[in-house]
Motif scaffolding. Structure first.
Motif, PDB file in Angstrom:
ATOM      1  N   SER A   1       0.842  -1.190   0.000  1.00 13.51           N
ATOM      2  CA  SER A   1       0.000   0.000   0.000  1.00 13.51           C
ATOM      3  C   SER A   1       0.870   1.230   0.000  1.00 13.51           C
ATOM      4  O   SER A   1       1.601   1.484   0.951  1.00 13.51           O
ATOM      5  CB  SER A   1      -0.916   0.002   1.229  1.00 13.51           C
ATOM      6  N   ALA A   2       0.844   1.981  -1.079  1.00 11.99           N
ATOM      7  CA  ALA A   2       1.620   3.212  -1.167  1.00 11.99           C
ATOM      8  C   ALA A   2       0.735   4.437  -1.136  1.00 11.99           C
ATOM      9  O   ALA A   2       1.151   5.503  -0.713  1.00 11.99           O
ATOM     10  CB  ALA A   2       2.461   3.222  -2.450  1.00 11.99           C
ATOM     11  N   ALA A   3      -0.511   4.317  -1.611  1.00 10.10           N
ATOM     12  CA  ALA A   3      -1.366   5.492  -1.726  1.00 10.10           C
ATOM     13  C   ALA A   3      -2.822   5.070  -1.802  1.00 10.10           C
ATOM     14  O   ALA A   3      -3.144   3.943  -2.180  1.00 10.10           O
ATOM     15  CB  ALA A   3      -0.992   6.292  -2.984  1.00 10.10           C
ATOM     16  N   ASN A   4      -3.703   5.990  -1.431  1.00  9.80           N
ATOM     17  CA  ASN A   4      -5.120   5.799  -1.679  1.00  9.80           C
ATOM     18  C   ASN A   4      -5.374   6.015  -3.160  1.00  9.80           C
ATOM     19  O   ASN A   4      -4.897   6.990  -3.753  1.00  9.80           O
ATOM     20  CB  ASN A   4      -5.942   6.779  -0.844  1.00  9.80           C
ATOM     21  N   VAL A   5      -6.122   5.126  -3.768  1.00 11.44           N
ATOM     22  CA  VAL A   5      -6.330   5.174  -5.210  1.00 11.44           C
ATOM     23  C   VAL A   5      -7.700   5.771  -5.505  1.00 11.44           C
ATOM     24  O   VAL A   5      -8.730   5.204  -5.114  1.00 11.44           O
ATOM     25  CB  VAL A   5      -6.220   3.761  -5.819  1.00 11.44           C
ATOM     26  N   PRO A   6      -7.757   6.912  -6.201  1.00  6.00           N
ATOM     27  CA  PRO A   6      -9.061   7.503  -6.525  1.00  6.00           C
ATOM     28  C   PRO A   6      -9.778   6.692  -7.592  1.00  6.00           C
ATOM     29  O   PRO A   6      -9.146   6.011  -8.405  1.00  6.00           O
ATOM     30  CB  PRO A   6      -8.697   8.898  -7.039  1.00  6.00           C
ATOM     31  N   CYS A   7     -11.099   6.765  -7.599  1.00  2.00           N
ATOM     32  CA  CYS A   7     -11.866   5.989  -8.566  1.00  2.00           C
ATOM     33  C   CYS A   7     -11.671   6.514  -9.984  1.00  2.00           C
ATOM     34  O   CYS A   7     -11.922   5.800 -10.955  1.00  2.00           O
ATOM     35  CB  CYS A   7     -13.349   5.986  -8.193  1.00  2.00           C
ATOM     36  N   ASP A   8     -11.233   7.788 -10.130  1.00  2.00           N
ATOM     37  CA  ASP A   8     -10.997   8.360 -11.464  1.00  2.00           C
ATOM     38  C   ASP A   8      -9.505   8.402 -11.782  1.00  2.00           C
ATOM     39  O   ASP A   8      -9.013   9.344 -12.401  1.00  2.00           O
ATOM     40  CB  ASP A   8     -11.603   9.761 -11.566  1.00  2.00           C
ATOM     41  N   LEU A   9      -8.790   7.367 -11.361  1.00  2.00           N
ATOM     42  CA  LEU A   9      -7.337   7.338 -11.509  1.00  2.00           C
ATOM     43  C   LEU A   9      -6.899   7.582 -12.955  1.00  2.00           C
ATOM     44  O   LEU A   9      -5.884   8.237 -13.203  1.00  2.00           O
ATOM     45  CB  LEU A   9      -6.802   5.991 -11.018  1.00  2.00           C
TER      46      LEU A   9
ATOM     47  N   PRO B   1      -0.949   2.588  -8.178  1.00  2.00           N
ATOM     48  CA  PRO B   1       0.161   2.954  -7.287  1.00  2.00           C
ATOM     49  C   PRO B   1       0.540   1.877  -6.280  1.00  2.00           C
ATOM     50  O   PRO B   1       1.661   1.890  -5.762  1.00  2.00           O
ATOM     51  CB  PRO B   1      -0.370   4.208  -6.581  1.00  2.00           C
ATOM     52  N   ASN B   2      -0.377   0.944  -5.993  1.00  2.00           N
ATOM     53  CA  ASN B   2      -0.101  -0.115  -5.033  1.00  2.00           C
ATOM     54  C   ASN B   2       0.240  -1.437  -5.705  1.00  2.00           C
ATOM     55  O   ASN B   2       0.162  -2.499  -5.073  1.00  2.00           O
ATOM     56  CB  ASN B   2      -1.299  -0.295  -4.098  1.00  2.00           C
ATOM     57  N   LEU B   3       0.595  -1.375  -6.993  1.00  2.00           N
ATOM     58  CA  LEU B   3       0.978  -2.552  -7.776  1.00  2.00           C
ATOM     59  C   LEU B   3      -0.196  -3.498  -8.022  1.00  2.00           C
ATOM     60  O   LEU B   3       0.002  -4.686  -8.283  1.00  2.00           O
ATOM     61  CB  LEU B   3       2.138  -3.310  -7.118  1.00  2.00           C
ATOM     62  N   LYS B   4      -1.385  -2.983  -7.982  1.00  2.00           N
ATOM     63  CA  LYS B   4      -2.581  -3.767  -8.264  1.00  2.00           C
ATOM     64  C   LYS B   4      -3.033  -3.485  -9.696  1.00  2.00           C
ATOM     65  O   LYS B   4      -2.955  -2.337 -10.155  1.00  2.00           O
ATOM     66  CB  LYS B   4      -3.675  -3.389  -7.267  1.00  2.00           C
ATOM     67  N   PRO B   5      -3.504  -4.496 -10.435  1.00  4.03           N
ATOM     68  CA  PRO B   5      -3.979  -4.237 -11.805  1.00  4.03           C
ATOM     69  C   PRO B   5      -5.119  -3.216 -11.815  1.00  4.03           C
ATOM     70  O   PRO B   5      -6.050  -3.298 -11.012  1.00  4.03           O
ATOM     71  CB  PRO B   5      -4.474  -5.614 -12.264  1.00  4.03           C
ATOM     72  N   TRP B   6      -5.010  -2.277 -12.741  1.00  9.61           N
ATOM     73  CA  TRP B   6      -6.025  -1.234 -12.887  1.00  9.61           C
ATOM     74  C   TRP B   6      -6.420  -1.170 -14.369  1.00  9.61           C
ATOM     75  O   TRP B   6      -5.562  -1.070 -15.231  1.00  9.61           O
ATOM     76  CB  TRP B   6      -5.481   0.114 -12.433  1.00  9.61           C
ATOM     77  N   PRO B   7      -7.719  -1.215 -14.688  1.00 10.02           N
ATOM     78  CA  PRO B   7      -8.130  -1.221 -16.096  1.00 10.02           C
ATOM     79  C   PRO B   7      -7.648   0.020 -16.846  1.00 10.02           C
ATOM     80  O   PRO B   7      -7.768   1.137 -16.347  1.00 10.02           O
ATOM     81  CB  PRO B   7      -9.659  -1.242 -16.019  1.00 10.02           C
ATOM     82  N   TYR B   8      -7.091  -0.189 -18.015  1.00  7.12           N
ATOM     83  CA  TYR B   8      -6.678   0.910 -18.898  1.00  7.12           C
ATOM     84  C   TYR B   8      -7.551   0.842 -20.146  1.00  7.12           C
ATOM     85  O   TYR B   8      -8.555   1.541 -20.239  1.00  7.12           O
ATOM     86  CB  TYR B   8      -5.195   0.761 -19.205  1.00  7.12           C
ATOM     87  N   LEU B   9      -7.219  -0.034 -21.079  1.00  3.63           N
ATOM     88  CA  LEU B   9      -8.116  -0.255 -22.222  1.00  3.63           C
ATOM     89  C   LEU B   9      -9.235  -1.221 -21.858  1.00  3.63           C
ATOM     90  O   LEU B   9     -10.311  -1.189 -22.468  1.00  3.63           O
ATOM     91  CB  LEU B   9      -7.322  -0.814 -23.404  1.00  3.63           C
ATOM     92  N   ALA B  10      -8.992  -2.083 -20.893  1.00  2.93           N
ATOM     93  CA  ALA B  10      -9.989  -3.094 -20.524  1.00  2.93           C
ATOM     94  C   ALA B  10     -11.198  -2.448 -19.861  1.00  2.93           C
ATOM     95  O   ALA B  10     -11.071  -1.521 -19.062  1.00  2.93           O
ATOM     96  CB  ALA B  10      -9.366  -4.120 -19.579  1.00  2.93           C
ATOM     97  N   GLU B  11     -12.356  -2.958 -20.199  1.00  5.14           N
ATOM     98  CA  GLU B  11     -13.603  -2.499 -19.587  1.00  5.14           C
ATOM     99  C   GLU B  11     -14.218  -3.607 -18.735  1.00  5.14           C
ATOM    100  O   GLU B  11     -14.825  -3.349 -17.704  1.00  5.14           O
ATOM    101  CB  GLU B  11     -14.590  -2.053 -20.668  1.00  5.14           C
ATOM    102  N   SER B  12     -14.071  -4.849 -19.167  1.00  4.15           N
ATOM    103  CA  SER B  12     -14.557  -5.982 -18.384  1.00  4.15           C
ATOM    104  C   SER B  12     -13.728  -7.208 -18.729  1.00  4.15           C
ATOM    105  O   SER B  12     -13.078  -7.270 -19.774  1.00  4.15           O
ATOM    106  CB  SER B  12     -16.041  -6.248 -18.660  1.00  4.15           C
ATOM    107  N   LEU B  13     -13.753  -8.165 -17.830  1.00  4.40           N
ATOM    108  CA  LEU B  13     -12.959  -9.378 -18.003  1.00  4.40           C
ATOM    109  C   LEU B  13     -13.733 -10.576 -17.482  1.00  4.40           C
ATOM    110  O   LEU B  13     -14.320 -10.528 -16.403  1.00  4.40           O
ATOM    111  CB  LEU B  13     -11.636  -9.249 -17.224  1.00  4.40           C
ATOM    112  N   VAL B  14     -13.734 -11.650 -18.269  1.00  7.13           N
ATOM    113  CA  VAL B  14     -14.304 -12.926 -17.841  1.00  7.13           C
ATOM    114  C   VAL B  14     -13.210 -13.987 -17.956  1.00  7.13           C
ATOM    115  O   VAL B  14     -12.545 -14.086 -18.991  1.00  7.13           O
ATOM    116  CB  VAL B  14     -15.518 -13.332 -18.699  1.00  7.13           C
ATOM    117  N   ILE B  15     -13.002 -14.745 -16.890  1.00  5.28           N
ATOM    118  CA  ILE B  15     -12.009 -15.818 -16.873  1.00  5.28           C
ATOM    119  C   ILE B  15     -12.753 -17.139 -16.793  1.00  5.28           C
ATOM    120  O   ILE B  15     -13.587 -17.336 -15.903  1.00  5.28           O
ATOM    121  CB  ILE B  15     -11.062 -15.686 -15.674  1.00  5.28           C
ATOM    122  N   GLU B  16     -12.450 -18.053 -17.723  1.00  6.33           N
ATOM    123  CA  GLU B  16     -13.162 -19.332 -17.762  1.00  6.33           C
ATOM    124  C   GLU B  16     -12.183 -20.490 -17.923  1.00  6.33           C
ATOM    125  O   GLU B  16     -11.198 -20.389 -18.658  1.00  6.33           O
ATOM    126  CB  GLU B  16     -14.153 -19.366 -18.929  1.00  6.33           C
TER     127      GLU B  16
END
Length: 630
Positions: free
Chosen positions: A28-36, A403-418
């Protein structure tokens, strides 16, 4: 200052996911805003090349620059900290300085000698004397900020010099008896002095590391000498498994993916170019790898990584000699919104995206000092860390690291893993990732960015690998990447693994219409493509900034991309002059519709002609050499 803040989550939920990923944990390095993603708010960012650290310190004090991309020597801390308009960001480095040890050649092929050396090396003294306390002793080959690190669980530590333990180990082994001259021998034969190599650098810590190493070896009565070497020389020898004893250099981790830990010490890689530079072979370590690579849950992978770290700690193919504290400086008198970031600290892409004037108005010029100029704007070919800030501003990916090394959507809008258990149409043992992407992304030449570009990117990686382009070894498990619709891409892997997401999610996406093998740069042109420095080579990007001016070796000016998918409306609230009145709506609509449909159709034709045949070829016959590493 960032301390040990480790968050263990039972599930990693990416916004707008249709199915959660496997459980994970992140620092955890920073609070991540929803409009990152939203931004940028400044007009321009200018990277100014200032090679000398003292000159950069003077420049920040004089407000010539707003921030320094590099890290300053703590000797300047008190002076900079006294300025009310200067802030300092302090964080434990997500990496370390280390000595890589050749485990293949005698006498360092003997684990007992490497362990004895580790006990004799004085990390505590080095941290106090050379880092002036701005660092910490560290043993694990995973850096301390990472949630995978088991530093605090290790059964013993190599912190303070304990040559008495090292000598006792050597004596008990019977392998290193004393000779008549008072030096230890190896099985009765004289030992040639062990060479400890490091680059010659008058102003950095590298000049003293060999001294500490030689002192440790001499305390064990093992002859040793220091040796200066050029980085390109010894790194080449390491890559090609040529002769050396010990080599010092530093290493950074730029994410929370530690699969390289497996690649670097897997026995089968001990003779593969660019992999396993320690020439380390250990069957017990190898036995952990199937669970590490093929585990599908965080707990499975973490348990394997714990044993891997313990084995490496005992075997010492590499000795971490310090994990220093990074200090970055930035001015606060004009701009705010700086984002602390475990990946790029406080001068990374999230700061450039979110920084804004104190009065919250748009615009402004941010000047950033760069210690060296970029060697290339070709992210496939660059060997310079100073090309990275440009690549991160130019090229999109499906996901970014937040900022916390967690995946954050850039071009992706949704993801399904099967898997087969979720969907019987998925072959048994395979994993299917279906990603829907945003529909308003545009390349800087006006062409829409679609799923065809995404699928083509991975075709390009495999095809260009045949002419030397280095590709992530784990992409060998990628069976297919295809776009069933203009804004949906599917990745099929021929196995199940916790790590598959990482192997496609963060890859830079390239434009099909620029790189295709018919009328574009082509699969064989990846290395010769030299945008910016060769004005004839195209630089068509889709990030928040575009390059608008430069003087090689002097400065590089980036200007906000008006077509960036997450850009702010710069023509509102009287901040900028309003745009001219639009043309009559009907003709404008018809013209835009025709152009848009035409571009998408052209992309689809290119995709059908280029990408689909390559996918079929890949599925039928491609056998990519997994020794290449991105």
């Amino acid at each position: 200052m960032i301390r040990d803040r480790r968050v263990f989550l039972t599930a990693l939920i990416i916004p707008l996911l249709l199915l959660p990923l496997a459980s994970s944990c992140f620092a955890s390095a920073a609070n991540v805003p929803c409009d990152l993603n939203k931004g940028p708010y400044v007009d321009r960012v200018v990277f100014q090349v200032i090679s000398g650290q003292d000159e950069r310190v003077l420049a920040i004090q004089a407000s010539t620059i707003q921030m320094d991309y590099s890290f300053f020597d703590p000797v300047h801390y008190a002076t900079l900290d006294a300025d009310p308009d200067i802030d300092i960001y302090t964080a434990t480095r997500n990496g370390y300085g280390h000595l890589t040890i050749n485990c293949r050649d005698p006498p360092l092929n003997e684990t007992v000698l490497r362990r004895a050396f580790a006990f004799a090396f004085d990390k505590t003294r080095l941290t106090a004397e050379m880092l002036d306390g701005w660092g910490r002793e560290h043993d694990s080959l995973v850096p301390y900020p990472s949630c995978w690190c088991i530093e605090d669980e290790l059964p013993w530590h190599y912190y303070t010099a304990e040559p008495e333990i090292g000598n006792a180990l050597l004596n008990a082994s019977g392998l290193f008896p004393y000779g008549p001259d008072g030096w230890r021998t190896y099985k009765g034969q004289p030992i040639e002095p062990i060479e400890v190599e490091a680059p010659l650098c008058a102003e950095c810590i590298t000049v003293v590391i060999p001294t500490y190493a030689v002192d440790a070896l001499l305390s064990l009565d093992i002859p040793a000498v220091k040796k200066n070497a050029l980085p390109n020389d010894y790194l080449s020898r390491l890559d090609n498994h040529e002769a050396y004893d010990m080599v010092y250099f530093a290493y950074n981790f730029y994410g929370n993916d530690i699969t390289e830990l497996a690649d670097r010490y897997y026995s089968a890689n001990a003779d593969r170019e660019g992999l396993n530079p320690s020439n380390f072979k250990n069957a017990t370590f190898d036995n952990c790898l199937p669970q590490f690579w093929n585990g599908t849950t965080y707990d499975e992978v973490y348990n394997a990584s714990r044993w891997m770290q313990r084995i490496l700690h005992e075997q010492v193919p590499l000795l971490v000699v310090y994990e220093n504290t990074y200090n970055q400086v930035y001015r606060t008198g004009e701009f705010t919104g700086h984002v602390p970031d475990f990946r790029r600290y406080v001068t990374g892409p999230w700061t450039m995206r979110k920084i804004h004037r104190l009065d919250n108005t748009l615009g402004g010029l941010v000047t950033v000092a760069l210690p060296n100029e970029p060697d290339s704007f070709n992210f496939y070919a660059t060997e310079s860390a100073y090309s990275v800030p440009f690549s991160e501003e130019f090229w999109p990916s499906l996901y970014s690291y937040d900022p916390n090394l967690k995946p954050w959507p850039y071009l992706a809008e949704s993801l399904v893993i099967e898997t087969h258990a979720d969907n019987p149409s998925v072959p048994s043992g395979h994993t299917l990732f279906t990603v829907d992407i945003i529909q308003n992304a545009t390349w800087s030449d006006g062409v829409p960015l679609t799923a065809n570009d995404v699928a083509f990117t991975f075709t390009y990686l495999f095809e260009s690998a045949l002419t030397g382009n280095q590709v992530e070894p784990s992409l060998g498990a990628l069976e297919a990447a295809y776009a069933p619709t203009p804004y949906r891409v599917v990745f099929e892997f021929n196995s199940e693994s916790y790590w598959h997401f990482n192997h496609f999610a963060f890859q830079y996406i390239i434009p099909l219409h620029i790189f295709n093998n018919v009328s574009g740069i082509g699969y064989a042109g990846w290395e010769d493509w030299n945008p910016v420095f060769n004005l004839e080579d195209p630089l068509v990007t889709a990030g928040p900034f575009i390059l608008t001016d430069f003087e090689r070796g002097e400065f590089y000016e980036l200007t906000y991309n008006p077509d960036f998918a997450y850009g702010v409306n710069r023509y509102q609230d009287g901040i900028l002059p309003p745009p001219p009145p639009p043309p009559p709506p009907l003709p404008r609509f018809i013209f835009g519709f025709i152009i848009g449909v035409s571009i998408v159709l052209v992309q689809q034709v290119l995709y059908d002609l280029i990408v689909k045949p390559a996918i079929i070829s890949r599925q039928k016959a491609k056998d990519i050499d997994e020794s290449v590493l991105l």
